[in-house]
Design an enzyme around this catalytic site. Structure first.
Site, PDB file in Angstrom:
ATOM      1  N   GLY A  76      28.935  43.256  38.866  1.00  0.00           N
ATOM      2  CA  GLY A  76      30.381  43.589  38.794  1.00  0.00           C
ATOM      3  C   GLY A  76      31.257  42.385  39.102  1.00  0.00           C
ATOM      4  O   GLY A  76      30.791  41.315  39.450  1.00  0.00           O
ATOM      5  N   SER A  77      32.448  42.557  39.024  1.00  0.00           N
ATOM      6  CA  SER A  77      33.377  41.442  39.308  1.00  0.00           C
ATOM      7  C   SER A  77      34.756  41.988  39.644  1.00  0.00           C
ATOM      8  O   SER A  77      35.055  43.145  39.366  1.00  0.00           O
ATOM      9  CB  SER A  77      33.504  40.485  38.115  1.00  0.00           C
ATOM     10  OG  SER A  77      32.241  40.033  37.687  1.00  0.00           O
ATOM     11  N   ASN A  78      35.592  41.156  40.235  1.00  0.00           N
ATOM     12  CA  ASN A  78      36.994  41.497  40.489  1.00  0.00           C
ATOM     13  C   ASN A  78      37.891  40.499  39.769  1.00  0.00           C
ATOM     14  O   ASN A  78      37.541  39.329  39.644  1.00  0.00           O
ATOM     15  CB  ASN A  78      37.335  41.386  41.989  1.00  0.00           C
ATOM     16  CG  ASN A  78      36.417  42.189  42.883  1.00  0.00           C
ATOM     17  OD1 ASN A  78      36.138  43.351  42.620  1.00  0.00           O
ATOM     18  ND2 ASN A  78      35.961  41.570  43.964  1.00  0.00           N
ATOM     19  N   ASN A 125      35.529  46.371  37.162  1.00  0.00           N
ATOM     20  CA  ASN A 125      34.493  47.125  36.453  1.00  0.00           C
ATOM     21  C   ASN A 125      34.779  48.622  36.470  1.00  0.00           C
ATOM     22  O   ASN A 125      33.879  49.435  36.249  1.00  0.00           O
ATOM     23  CB  ASN A 125      33.098  46.847  37.021  1.00  0.00           C
ATOM     24  CG  ASN A 125      32.875  45.392  37.355  1.00  0.00           C
ATOM     25  OD1 ASN A 125      32.718  45.054  38.525  1.00  0.00           O
ATOM     26  ND2 ASN A 125      32.884  44.525  36.359  1.00  0.00           N
ATOM     27  N   ARG A 132      36.875  49.078  44.543  1.00  0.00           N
ATOM     28  CA  ARG A 132      37.364  47.706  44.669  1.00  0.00           C
ATOM     29  C   ARG A 132      38.732  47.542  44.016  1.00  0.00           C
ATOM     30  O   ARG A 132      39.622  46.872  44.559  1.00  0.00           O
ATOM     31  CB  ARG A 132      36.343  46.721  44.098  1.00  0.00           C
ATOM     32  CG  ARG A 132      35.113  46.577  44.947  1.00  0.00           C
ATOM     33  CD  ARG A 132      34.089  45.613  44.374  1.00  0.00           C
ATOM     34  NE  ARG A 132      33.327  46.177  43.267  1.00  0.00           N
ATOM     35  CZ  ARG A 132      33.365  45.764  42.015  1.00  0.00           C
ATOM     36  NH1 ARG A 132      34.138  44.743  41.679  1.00  0.00           N
ATOM     37  NH2 ARG A 132      32.628  46.336  41.083  1.00  0.00           N
TER      38      ARG A 132
END
Length: 764
Positions: A231-233, A473, A494
């Site tokens: 995942g990522s932000n 995500n 998140r």
């Protein structure tokens, strides 16, 4: 060890002085900042890409070649039997043929870019510089580069990310779970936060078994007789809300920790462009994260559904597959995979009209074939790369990505005109939503692709109100969107937390970005903690542990022993869930076998919070969640952990050759430090159940762009700029990264010119 330490130091190529290289048309300056990051200034675009290829090879040659071998199914030649399964899958997918096909279809500008880049790589091979120490360990010599190899490296970066693994998991679980199989997915956090419309929450569509009946019946028919027994932000702040008056764009890509790190920092300048960002060694340009003085861009994985699985029916000799009442020939071939320390191994490759068979035994009558956007038709993603470098606005950047299809992204962008935006950058086929849940019957014709969603119809936002947007995500659009986009995506924890933090004006700044990156508040931890109040009949030890956890703030701080206890409790609960449901016993079944494999407990780790929140015991065979939770609490309380979370969670960075050459491992393996966070926090240093508490993935880099002001931008990577174990820049950014800090993104040429470390590349 001393022998290899000295060899590693001697293998670092010289980074100063002058070099004459055939293929350049004019001198190129390569300036190295204090962290060894290369800043390239050339007289024209071709020389800039040549120098980028040269410096990538100078810093990351071994990584580039290993990733090329992984992409093409040749890594077992170096890594031995452990790499065979992944090599076999790469052969079945037809990576080499797809990359050659796509390269030939590219436009002239992209072909020229690739030609210049690989000429730079090959110029390094011919320069007489020492080779990375890994070649000495392996007794190997590097192989020359061709233009299509760059596409192979890029394809490997996002290979089969996303939906294929969830579909395989539910296919394996169907005989045990029945209709409850639709519960086996990522948590929605109690309500999905959509990217568009911005700030809106929506409920997920949960398919009924009736809607999935054709796929379910086919899978149950194909099941073995005993089958029933990450995942990522990123975020953007509009200029009118930021501390600088300019848009602020920030984020961090989350992936498994690979050594060397996946991304290489760099700057690329010539009269046409001046861009700085994170490149992929082996690939020209900046596909994912960069700014060029006018527009900045960054990505997270969208989890758009770009892979379909088809259950195929074969005749007695598996030479034909059934489609709409007729038997069609199956394409077959065999390839040999060389294996270090072992005999070559054959790989039989079968392809139907839908694609290659990736698991199952066609000789038994059924198997699963993959149809993926990444392979099914010609891809022109590399045409986008030079266009993106020249883009002057968000609108121009999004038009430049027309045709991108290698992997799906949330592409956030901002420009000096004050505009911000989000685009779902992907190439998606039109087909029914039922394709998103399970493998579908391949013989009926009812689940075929019906053309493509046009670039103009891809979801996007331009200047979204109120001026704050985050993606992590989470679900891009509601499930009633006219086009089917995705089934599985990450929980909204998140994304919601980032938006909550951005409510504070002080955090809408380059300085504030690091504080957001470092946030450790966990919604699932708070929910599990609060659920402990409902338990009764606990032992004194369990009561004491419960009291500790109830007093905890649900932050996954490095110094917290309660965070360690929470992870131990959740792992114990997930193990009981797997055993009680029978789903843990699915490990190793054929539907879960494609490399790297699907671990049932990993899937259950992600599904547990939603089931616990809803108190849905449909998979527990008569047990209750409180019973399992009490048992898990008693287990952990019997030996309550006291070690701070950061020490338990400290990652181990392992070089791909360490296991083969243990005597060199102390040189090859970079050091690490204790870190906080977990997979549910913005500081997403995640664990992989059932492996235990050590961080297995996290932010490979962190960045913040003050759009239009290079000097205010910041970044770091989790190791360093160099891939050479003997370089001082092999892991010199890790202490900064471990503290969740960033360093200035040095990009102003007058300051760079004053640096002592300069290398001039001259035409040969």
């Amino acid at each position: 060890m001393r022998q290899w330490a000295e060899a590693a130091q001697q293998a670092v190529p010289p980074l100063e002085g002058e070099l004459r290289l055939a293929g350049l048309t004019a001198p190129v300056a390569v300036l190295r900042d204090g962290f060894g990051v290369p800043h390239i200034r050339a007289a024209n675009m071709a020389d800039a890409f040549f120098a980028q290829g040269f410096t990538h090879a100078q810093d990351r040659l071994f990584q580039m070649e290993l990733n090329r071998r992984r992409a093409l199914g040749r890594s077992a030649e170096w890594l031995g039997p452990v790499a065979f399964a992944a090599d076999a899958l790469a052969r079945r997918l037809g990576m080499a043929a797809a990359c050659r096909r796509d390269t030939e279809a590219l436009g002239g500008e992209a072909r020229a870019m690739l030609a210049a880049y690989v000429a730079g790589v090959n110029a390094f091979l011919a320069s007489g510089a020492p080779l990375p120490v890994e070649y000495a360990l392996l007794g190997a010599t590097p192989e020359p580069w061709e233009d299509w190899h760059c596409l192979a490296v890029m394809r490997r970066l996002g290979l089969l990310m996303g939906s294929v693994w969830f579909k395989l998991w539910r296919a394996a679980a169907l005989p045990i779970a029945g209709e409850a199989v639709t519960l086996l997915r990522y948590d929605d956090g109690g309500g999905d936060l959509l990217i568009t419309p911005a700030g809106v929450e929506a409920e997920r569509w949960r398919a009924s078994l009736a809607e999935l009946a054709p796929a379910a019946a086919a899978l149950l028919e194909a099941a073995a007789p005993d089958a029933t027994g990450g995942g990522s932000n990123n975020w953007v702040v509009a200029g009118h809300l930021s501390s600088t008056g300019r848009p602020v764009l920030a984020g961090d890509p989350h992936r498994v920790f690979e050594v060397p790190g996946m991304y290489a920092q760099g700057q690329l300048a010539c009269p046409e462009i001046d861009a700085i960002g994170l490149a992929v060694p082996g690939v020209p340009g900046f596909p994912h994260f960069a700014q060029n003085g006018r527009v900045a861009w960054c990505v997270t994985h969208t989890f758009a559904d770009i892979h379909d699985l088809y259950l195929e029916r074969f005749d007695a000799e598996a030479r034909h597959a059934l489609f709409q009442g007729a038997w069609e020939p199956v394409w077959r071939r065999e390839e040999m995979v060389a294996v270090r320390g072992d005999a070559p191994r054959p790989v039989e490759i079968l392809e139907t009209r839908h694609g290659p068979v990736i698991c199952g035994d066609p000789a038994k009558g059924t198997a699963l074939a993959l149809k993926s956007v990444q392979f099914a038709e010609t891809d022109l993603s590399f045409d986008c790369l030079p266009r993106m470098l020249r883009a002057g606005s968000v609108a121009q950047l999004y038009e430049a990505t027309r045709g991108w299809g290698l992997i799906d992204h949330n592409l956030l962008a901002a420009d000096t005109g004050g505009h911000t935006g989000w685009l779902l950058r992907a190439r998606l086929p039109r087909r029914g939503r039922e394709n998103g849940w399970l493998p579908v019957p391949g013989w009926t014709g009812a689940h075929e692709w019906q053309g493509w969603i046009a670039h103009e119809d891809m979801p996007r936002l331009i200047d979204p109100a109120p001026g704050l947007l985050a993606t992590a995500n989470n679900r891009p659009v509601a499930d009633d969107h006219p086009d089917y986009i995705c089934t599985d995506c990450h929980p909204p924890y998140r994304a919601k937390r980032i938006l909550a933090l951005l409510a504070a004006p002080a955090l809408r700044s380059p300085e504030g970005a690091a504080r957001i990156h470092a946030d450790t508040l966990s919604q699932p931890a708070a929910e599990l903690r609060d659920r402990l109040r409902t338990l009764a009949g606990l032992s004194p030890a369990a009561e004491a542990l419960r009291a500790r956890l109830l007093a905890w703030n649900a932050r996954m701080e490095a110094g917290s022993a309660e965070a360690t206890a929470y992870i131990a409790l959740r792992l114990a609960l997930v193990r009981r869930f797997g055993a009680t449901s029978g789903l843990a016993a699915l490990a190793g079944t054929e539907w879960l076998s494609p490399a790297p494999g699907v671990a049932p407990l990993t899937q259950l780790w992600w599904a547990t919070p939603a089931l616990l929140r809803a108190d849905d015991a449909g998979l527990l065979r008569g047990a209750t969640w409180n019973t399992l939770l009490a048992e898990a609490l008693e287990e952990v309380a019997a030996a309550p952990p006291t070690t701070p979370w950061g020490e338990m969670h400290q990652p181990r960075f392992t070089h791909p050759l360490s296991a083969l050459f243990p005597e060199a491992a102390p040189v090859l393996d970079p050091p690490s430090l204790p870190i906080g966070g977990d997979g549910d926090t913005v500081l997403a240093n995640g664990v992989v159940a059932p492996a235990g508490p050590s961080a297995a993935y996290g932010a490979l880099a962190r960045y913040v762009f003050d759009v239009g002001a290079f000097q205010n931008s910041r970044w770091c990577v989790f190791l360093g700029a160099s891939g050479h174990p003997g370089s001082p820049h092999y892991a010199d950014q890790n202490p900064i990264w471990s503290r969740c800090e960033m360093v200035p993104m040095q990009a102003e040429w007058p300051a760079l010119e004053a640096l002592a470390r300069r290398q001039t590349l001259l035409p040969g």
